[in-house]
Design an enzyme around this catalytic site. Structure first.
Site, PDB file in Angstrom:
ATOM      1  N   SER A  61      45.481 -70.031 -41.933  1.00 52.27           N
ATOM      2  CA  SER A  61      45.170 -69.656 -40.548  1.00 52.27           C
ATOM      3  C   SER A  61      44.619 -68.234 -40.451  1.00 52.27           C
ATOM      4  O   SER A  61      44.854 -67.385 -41.307  1.00 52.27           O
ATOM      5  CB  SER A  61      46.421 -69.764 -39.679  1.00 52.27           C
ATOM      6  OG  SER A  61      47.029 -71.020 -39.844  1.00 52.27           O
TER       7      SER A  61
HETATM    8  N1  SAH Z   1      50.235 -71.306 -41.803  1.00 50.38           N
HETATM    9  C1  SAH Z   1      49.508 -72.061 -42.796  1.00 50.38           C
HETATM   10  C2  SAH Z   1      48.663 -73.054 -42.058  1.00 50.38           C
HETATM   11  C3  SAH Z   1      48.141 -74.152 -42.865  1.00 50.38           C
HETATM   12  S1  SAH Z   1      47.171 -75.306 -41.968  1.00 50.38           S
HETATM   13  C4  SAH Z   1      48.651 -71.095 -43.602  1.00 50.38           C
HETATM   14  O1  SAH Z   1      48.315 -70.039 -43.046  1.00 50.38           O
HETATM   15  O2  SAH Z   1      48.303 -71.367 -44.742  1.00 50.38           O
HETATM   16  C5  SAH Z   1      48.373 -76.441 -41.401  1.00 50.38           C
HETATM   17  C6  SAH Z   1      49.123 -77.212 -42.438  1.00 50.38           C
HETATM   18  O3  SAH Z   1      49.895 -78.202 -41.754  1.00 50.38           O
HETATM   19  C7  SAH Z   1      48.259 -77.982 -43.438  1.00 50.38           C
HETATM   20  O4  SAH Z   1      48.599 -77.565 -44.731  1.00 50.38           O
HETATM   21  C8  SAH Z   1      48.627 -79.456 -43.205  1.00 50.38           C
HETATM   22  O5  SAH Z   1      48.637 -80.231 -44.374  1.00 50.38           O
HETATM   23  C9  SAH Z   1      50.008 -79.321 -42.608  1.00 50.38           C
HETATM   24  N2  SAH Z   1      50.467 -80.474 -41.821  1.00 50.38           N
HETATM   25  C10 SAH Z   1      49.777 -81.261 -40.974  1.00 50.38           C
HETATM   26  N3  SAH Z   1      50.581 -82.203 -40.444  1.00 50.38           N
HETATM   27  C11 SAH Z   1      51.824 -81.993 -40.964  1.00 50.38           C
HETATM   28  C12 SAH Z   1      53.098 -82.631 -40.814  1.00 50.38           C
HETATM   29  N4  SAH Z   1      53.288 -83.674 -39.999  1.00 50.38           N
HETATM   30  N5  SAH Z   1      54.131 -82.160 -41.522  1.00 50.38           N
HETATM   31  C13 SAH Z   1      53.997 -81.095 -42.350  1.00 50.38           C
HETATM   32  N6  SAH Z   1      52.823 -80.462 -42.540  1.00 50.38           N
HETATM   33  C14 SAH Z   1      51.752 -80.895 -41.854  1.00 50.38           C
END
Ligand code: SAH
Length: 217
Positions: A61
């Protein structure tokens, strides 16, 4: 320019100047090396204020939106925090700096494993990991934890998952992007005994939250 210097500029230019003033939060941003969480080919862009591609077609993000959502959580040093969407693990590190314990759920095992590796190399010992559907929260996971002081969801949801509200303690705070798959609004929910307070805030764009109480795959 050295990463340390780029980090300081990013904090001034993209966080402080846009209303992030929580001292402990800014200190955490100054400590966590974002370059360690991005793929090698994007390391030179680690301190630009936008999301970057990571594995599994997901993104790390944008720093400002992470800071914005974390400031809304008002994290205290004895808080137990649940994070849905570990992704790269960058936000997990920031949460671990500010709270007592972080429980983080990711649906892709590849991402969870690589986040663990980076976070362990940085010596975090107050993080618990789970691979699975985070829309159901920390349900039936080990170590047992039934209630959280704060919950943050890092993926866009059609609605606020009821399982997450159930796992939030009274007067606890939950922050989640809610909207369609291309555009959402940051929502802050404060849990009360009778009627929860729900405040709609800034527009944002996150990858979709895929799961039983999110979008279908
Ligand atoms: N804060 C993280 C954001 C990653 S993007 C960073 O800065 O790296 C959001 C993440 O949510 C992705 O890796 C995606 O695979 C995950 N995601 C989506 N749906 C999900 C769910 N139901 N349970 C767990 N993770 C999920």
């Amino acid at each position: 320019m050295r990463f340390e210097d780029q980090r300081k500029i990013m904090i001034e230019k993209n966080l402080i100047s846009r209303g992030i003033n929580d001292k402990a939060l800014l200190k955490a941003f100054d400590k966590v090396p974002r370059e360690n969480f991005v793929p090698d080919e994007w390391r030179q862009y680690a301190y630009q204020d936008h999301p970057l591609q990571i594995a599994c077609k997901q993104t790390i993000s944008q720093p400002f939106i992470i800071a914005y959502m974390m400031q809304l959580l008002e994290i205290k040093s004895d808080d137990i925090v649940l994070e849905i969407g570990t992704g790269s693990g960058y936000q997990t590190a920031l949460l671990a700096e500010l709270s007592k314990e972080v429980y983080t759920v990711e649906r892709f095992s590849e991402l969870s494993m690589s986040a663990r590796k980076v976070l362990r190399s940085l010596n975090y010992t107050n993080i618990f990991y789970r691979i699975g559907d985070g829309t159901k929260g920390w349900d039936k996971a080990i170590p047992v934890q039934t209630e959280f002081d704060k919950i943050v969801v890092c993926a866009g949801s059609p609605d606020i998952p009821v399982s997450l509200i159930n796992q939030l303690r009274l007067e606890g705070r939950l922050v989640i992007p809610v909207g369609n798959t291309t555009e959402q609004k940051v929502i802050l929910l404060i849990k009360h005994e009778h009627e929860n307070e729900i405040i709609e805030l800034a527009p944002c764009t996150f990858v979709p939250l895929i799961g039983q109480e999110g979008w279908s795959a």
